[in-house]
Write a protein that holds these residues in place. Structure first.
Motif, PDB file in Angstrom:
ATOM      1  N   GLU A 150      -9.888  70.475 146.683  1.00  9.39           N
ATOM      2  CA  GLU A 150     -10.481  69.354 147.403  1.00  9.39           C
ATOM      3  C   GLU A 150     -10.628  69.664 148.883  1.00  9.39           C
ATOM      4  N   ARG A 179     -16.888  71.235 149.040  1.00 16.79           N
ATOM      5  CA  ARG A 179     -17.629  70.021 149.328  1.00 16.79           C
ATOM      6  C   ARG A 179     -17.235  68.926 148.353  1.00 16.79           C
ATOM      7  N   TRP A 180     -17.306  67.680 148.831  1.00 14.74           N
ATOM      8  CA  TRP A 180     -16.796  66.562 148.038  1.00 14.74           C
ATOM      9  C   TRP A 180     -17.549  66.381 146.723  1.00 14.74           C
ATOM     10  N   GLU A 181     -18.844  66.746 146.664  1.00 17.70           N
ATOM     11  CA  GLU A 181     -19.598  66.513 145.446  1.00 17.70           C
ATOM     12  C   GLU A 181     -19.407  67.611 144.404  1.00 17.70           C
ATOM     13  N   ASP A 239     -17.441  69.434 141.543  1.00 17.16           N
ATOM     14  CA  ASP A 239     -16.360  69.247 140.585  1.00 17.16           C
ATOM     15  C   ASP A 239     -15.618  70.563 140.372  1.00 17.16           C
ATOM     16  N   GLU A 271     -11.374  62.348 138.922  1.00 20.76           N
ATOM     17  CA  GLU A 271     -12.702  62.608 139.476  1.00 20.76           C
ATOM     18  C   GLU A 271     -13.341  63.834 138.840  1.00 20.76           C
ATOM     19  N   ASP A 272     -12.575  64.909 138.729  1.00 17.00           N
ATOM     20  CA  ASP A 272     -13.133  66.167 138.230  1.00 17.00           C
ATOM     21  C   ASP A 272     -13.187  66.234 136.707  1.00 17.00           C
ATOM     22  N   GLU A 297     -20.593  59.428 135.462  1.00 15.03           N
ATOM     23  CA  GLU A 297     -20.208  58.653 136.630  1.00 15.03           C
ATOM     24  C   GLU A 297     -20.995  57.341 136.654  1.00 15.03           C
ATOM     25  N   ASP A 348     -15.617  59.837 144.928  1.00 23.67           N
ATOM     26  CA  ASP A 348     -16.519  60.990 145.065  1.00 23.67           C
ATOM     27  C   ASP A 348     -17.617  60.976 144.023  1.00 23.67           C
ATOM     28  N   TYR A 349     -17.961  59.786 143.516  1.00 19.04           N
ATOM     29  CA  TYR A 349     -19.110  59.662 142.638  1.00 19.04           C
ATOM     30  C   TYR A 349     -20.348  59.422 143.503  1.00 19.04           C
ATOM     31  N   THR A 403     -21.763  57.321 148.373  1.00 20.62           N
ATOM     32  CA  THR A 403     -20.643  57.697 147.511  1.00 20.62           C
ATOM     33  C   THR A 403     -20.035  56.427 146.919  1.00 20.62           C
ATOM     34  N   ALA A 437     -16.715  54.665 144.452  1.00 17.56           N
ATOM     35  CA  ALA A 437     -15.366  54.758 143.890  1.00 17.56           C
ATOM     36  C   ALA A 437     -15.192  53.632 142.880  1.00 17.56           C
TER      37      ALA A 437
END
Length: 319
Positions: free
Chosen positions: A27, A31-33, A35, A158-159, A164, A224-225, A231, A233
């Motif tokens: 993480e 980058r946040w997007e 997976d 998230e991953d 999503e 992070d969707y 974005t 949550a």
């Protein structure tokens, strides 16, 4: 001399390095997007195996077969536990050859045990009484473990998400339709997503005619969707008895907050259920290793007191 099993400090270090560390470091460094793929997580327990085996072998009795054998078996058992976590609890994206990962970690464990045994024979052993620093280390491990447990659940969810926010039915706030009205295509459960930095604990309700449905908050909201536009949550879930027109109302302390209604995300593995557990339970699970360190320190200090007293009595008799 009997074989020595890993103490709580060693177990805590292993769990920290092989369960939350892969998720948290990925993480921080990506980058946040993006997976996390499964392969990047499995390298951690496999590469940590020779280190654990070396530490265990250095502490074993001075019999080569027993030292290497016990250290390897214990390491492989803990390796299997860590692999099982990413197999059934947090199944990340991608495929893995589980048997090859286990065999590779076992081979590295044997090499590490041999090195640990050779080095351990050159280091003098001293049985020192437990220091009070164990309480400090254990207390820090309790706090850090609780925080890492919650982070591991959130990042793992998230991953491990398959689907999503596929559709937006409507919402409330500056991002969505201000009225909050939307049409539910069918009866069932729907997810409420917080947009951007909207608070993760809104008081949301759906109203349809005379029917009012309160939303159930998600204890550990995965986020992070979404994409570059916004974005999201997953902060709550609401169930509607019938299809039709409904109105969403979410109350928060942030006047700029926005929330939208969409399909419930599909999350693989047991983590999809764990995010709904009470946060206190997740904190307690993360605090267990640190609590074991504190308990082990107390036990060792109690055991050392009679021995210290007997030594002082013998010295007095001699003098």
């Amino acid at each position: 001399m009997s074989a020595r099993l890993p103490d709580p400090g060693v177990l805590t270090a292993w769990l920290a390095a092989t369960v939350p560390a892969p998720l948290v470091v990925y993480e921080w460094t990506h980058r946040w997007e993006e997976d996390q793929p499964l392969s990047t997580a499995l390298w951690w327990p496999v590469l940590a195996s020779p280190v654990l085996a070396a530490v265990l072998a250095a502490r074993q009795p001075r019999r080569a077969a027993a030292a290497v054998g016990v250290s390897t078996l214990v390491t492989v058992a803990l390796l299997a536990v860590s692999l099982a976590f990413f197999r059934w609890v947090v199944p990340l994206t991608g495929e893995a050859r589980w048997g090859r990962a286990l065999l590779g970690g076992a081979a590295l464990a044997v090499a590490g045990a041999l090195i640990g045994y050779a080095v351990g024979g050159r280091v003098p052993r001293r049985d020192r009484p437990a220091s009070r620093r164990g309480y400090l280390v254990g207390g820090l491990a309790v706090v850090v473990g609780a925080l890492l447990a919650q982070s591991a659940v959130r990042l793992g969810a998230e991953d491990s998400t398959i689907q999503e926010l596929s559709r937006e039915y409507g919402g409330v706030g500056s991002y969505a339709t201000p009225t909050g009205r939307f049409t539910a295509p069918a009866a069932g459960a729907y997810a409420i997503f917080g947009v951007g930095f909207s608070p993760a604990d809104p008081d949301c309700r759906l109203t349809g005619g005379s029917e009012v449905r309160a939303a159930e908050p998600v204890s550990v909201p995965p986020g992070d969707y979404g994409g570059d536009a916004a974005t999201f949550a997953w902060v709550a879930t609401v169930r509607v008895p019938t299809a039709g027109l409904w109105t969403l109302d979410c109350r928060t302390d942030d006047p700029e907050a926005s929330y939208v209604v969409g399909d419930v995300p599909e999350i693989r593995g047991a983590v999809g259920d764990v995010i709904h557990w009470p946060v206190g339970v997740i904190w307690l699970l993360g605090a267990v290793p640190g609590a074991l360190i504190v308990a082990d320190t107390a036990r060792r200090r109690r055991a050392s007191r009679p021995a210290a007293g007997a030594t002082q009595n013998r010295a007095a008799e001699v003098s």
